[in-house]
Design a protein around this motif. Structure first.
Motif, PDB file in Angstrom:
ATOM      1  N   ILE A  21      12.073   2.865   4.778  1.00 32.83           N
ATOM      2  CA  ILE A  21      12.118   3.679   3.563  1.00 32.83           C
ATOM      3  C   ILE A  21      10.729   4.214   3.208  1.00 32.83           C
ATOM      4  CG2 ILE A  21      12.470   3.534   1.050  1.00 32.83           C
ATOM      5  CD1 ILE A  21      14.889   1.715   1.698  1.00 32.83           C
ATOM      6  N   LEU A  22       9.709   3.407   3.461  1.00 32.13           N
ATOM      7  CA  LEU A  22       8.346   3.809   3.123  1.00 32.13           C
ATOM      8  C   LEU A  22       7.664   4.617   4.235  1.00 32.13           C
ATOM      9  CD1 LEU A  22       7.231   0.496   1.421  1.00 32.13           C
ATOM     10  CD2 LEU A  22       7.524   2.718   0.308  1.00 32.13           C
ATOM     11  N   GLY A  23       8.317   4.737   5.389  1.00 32.95           N
ATOM     12  CA  GLY A  23       7.735   5.497   6.486  1.00 32.95           C
ATOM     13  C   GLY A  23       6.689   4.740   7.283  1.00 32.95           C
ATOM     14  N   ILE A  24       6.747   3.424   7.240  1.00 31.91           N
ATOM     15  CA  ILE A  24       5.821   2.595   8.012  1.00 31.91           C
ATOM     16  C   ILE A  24       6.385   2.480   9.424  1.00 31.91           C
ATOM     17  CG2 ILE A  24       4.794   0.296   8.249  1.00 31.91           C
ATOM     18  CD1 ILE A  24       5.137   0.050   5.165  1.00 31.91           C
ATOM     19  N   PRO A  25       5.648   2.916  10.451  1.00 30.36           N
ATOM     20  CA  PRO A  25       6.186   2.882  11.813  1.00 30.36           C
ATOM     21  C   PRO A  25       6.415   1.450  12.308  1.00 30.36           C
ATOM     22  CG  PRO A  25       3.914   3.683  11.813  1.00 30.36           C
ATOM     23  CD  PRO A  25       4.303   3.463  10.390  1.00 30.36           C
ATOM     24  N   LEU A  26       7.550   1.256  12.960  1.00 30.83           N
ATOM     25  CA  LEU A  26       7.918  -0.043  13.511  1.00 30.83           C
ATOM     26  C   LEU A  26       8.058   0.056  15.024  1.00 30.83           C
ATOM     27  CD1 LEU A  26      10.690  -0.965  10.942  1.00 30.83           C
ATOM     28  CD2 LEU A  26       8.435  -1.993  11.122  1.00 30.83           C
ATOM     29  N   VAL A  53       0.836  -1.205   0.000  1.00 27.39           N
ATOM     30  CA  VAL A  53       0.000   0.000   0.000  1.00 27.39           C
ATOM     31  C   VAL A  53       0.867   1.251   0.000  1.00 27.39           C
ATOM     32  CG1 VAL A  53      -1.594   1.350   1.415  1.00 27.39           C
ATOM     33  CG2 VAL A  53      -2.040  -1.071   1.025  1.00 27.39           C
ATOM     34  N   ALA A  54       1.866   1.297   0.881  1.00 29.55           N
ATOM     35  CA  ALA A  54       2.729   2.486   0.972  1.00 29.55           C
ATOM     36  C   ALA A  54       3.500   2.701  -0.322  1.00 29.55           C
ATOM     37  CB  ALA A  54       3.692   2.341   2.148  1.00 29.55           C
ATOM     38  N   ARG A  55       3.952   1.627  -0.941  1.00 27.55           N
ATOM     39  CA  ARG A  55       4.679   1.757  -2.217  1.00 27.55           C
ATOM     40  C   ARG A  55       3.765   2.315  -3.299  1.00 27.55           C
ATOM     41  NH1 ARG A  55       4.610  -1.193  -6.619  1.00 27.55           N
ATOM     42  NH2 ARG A  55       3.660  -3.028  -5.653  1.00 27.55           N
ATOM     43  N   ARG A  56       2.558   1.798  -3.372  1.00 28.45           N
ATOM     44  CA  ARG A  56       1.616   2.269  -4.394  1.00 28.45           C
ATOM     45  C   ARG A  56       1.177   3.707  -4.132  1.00 28.45           C
ATOM     46  NH1 ARG A  56      -2.233  -2.974  -5.526  1.00 28.45           N
ATOM     47  NH2 ARG A  56      -0.657  -4.207  -6.629  1.00 28.45           N
ATOM     48  N   GLU A  57       1.013   4.074  -2.864  1.00 26.97           N
ATOM     49  CA  GLU A  57       0.660   5.463  -2.538  1.00 26.97           C
ATOM     50  C   GLU A  57       1.729   6.437  -3.018  1.00 26.97           C
ATOM     51  OE1 GLU A  57      -2.129   4.897   1.449  1.00 26.97           O
ATOM     52  OE2 GLU A  57       0.008   5.344   1.694  1.00 26.97           O
ATOM     53  N   ARG A  58       2.974   6.002  -2.976  1.00 31.77           N
ATOM     54  CA  ARG A  58       4.083   6.840  -3.446  1.00 31.77           C
ATOM     55  C   ARG A  58       4.293   6.736  -4.955  1.00 31.77           C
ATOM     56  NH1 ARG A  58       4.506   5.741   1.485  1.00 31.77           N
ATOM     57  NH2 ARG A  58       5.612   6.957   3.026  1.00 31.77           N
ATOM     58  N   ARG A  59       3.504   5.846  -5.579  1.00 31.66           N
ATOM     59  CA  ARG A  59       3.591   5.612  -7.029  1.00 31.66           C
ATOM     60  C   ARG A  59       4.979   5.136  -7.448  1.00 31.66           C
ATOM     61  NH1 ARG A  59      -1.187   7.438  -9.263  1.00 31.66           N
ATOM     62  NH2 ARG A  59      -2.273   9.002  -8.042  1.00 31.66           N
TER      63      ARG A  59
END
Length: 110
Positions: A68-73, A24-30
């Motif tokens: 890299i995608l900004g997904i919180p860990l 999802v995060a990758r696609r949101e960033r296109r």
């Protein structure tokens, strides 16, 4: 050739959820798969494994994709909460034995 490792249901669900968040995060960033794979430093096939939720992908690579995608860990977006959590873990570890040994068999023959 060794048999493939099996993982618990909880592990598979968590890996799949993480993979979906990455997709999802990758696609949101296109970004294309190739774009993100290059940023992570892995092959496109490895990125596809992450996005499919393959638990055999190394933790470091999966975490790098999230970073890299900004997904919180693990609360990494809140440094105060992260520090508090780290202290809590350190306190718990201080109460546990430093070494774990297998128990010796007890002989009850006198």
């Amino acid at each position: 050739m060794s048999e493939p490792r099996s993982y618990s249901r909880g592990t598979n669900v968590a890996a799949r959820l993480l993979g979906e968040q990455v997709r999802v995060a990758r696609r949101e960033r296109r970004w294309s798969e190739a774009d993100l794979a290059e940023r992570i430093g892995v092959s496109r096939a490895t990125l596809q494994k992450i996005e499919k939720g393959d638990p055999s992908v190394t933790l470091g690579i999966a975490f790098e994709a999230c970073t890299i995608l900004g997904i919180p860990l693990l609360g990494a977006d809140d440094t105060d909460a992260q520090a508090l959590h780290s202290r809590h873990i350190a306190d718990r570890l201080a109460l546990l034995p430093k070494r774990i040994r297998r128990p010796r068999p007890v002989s009850d023959e006198f």
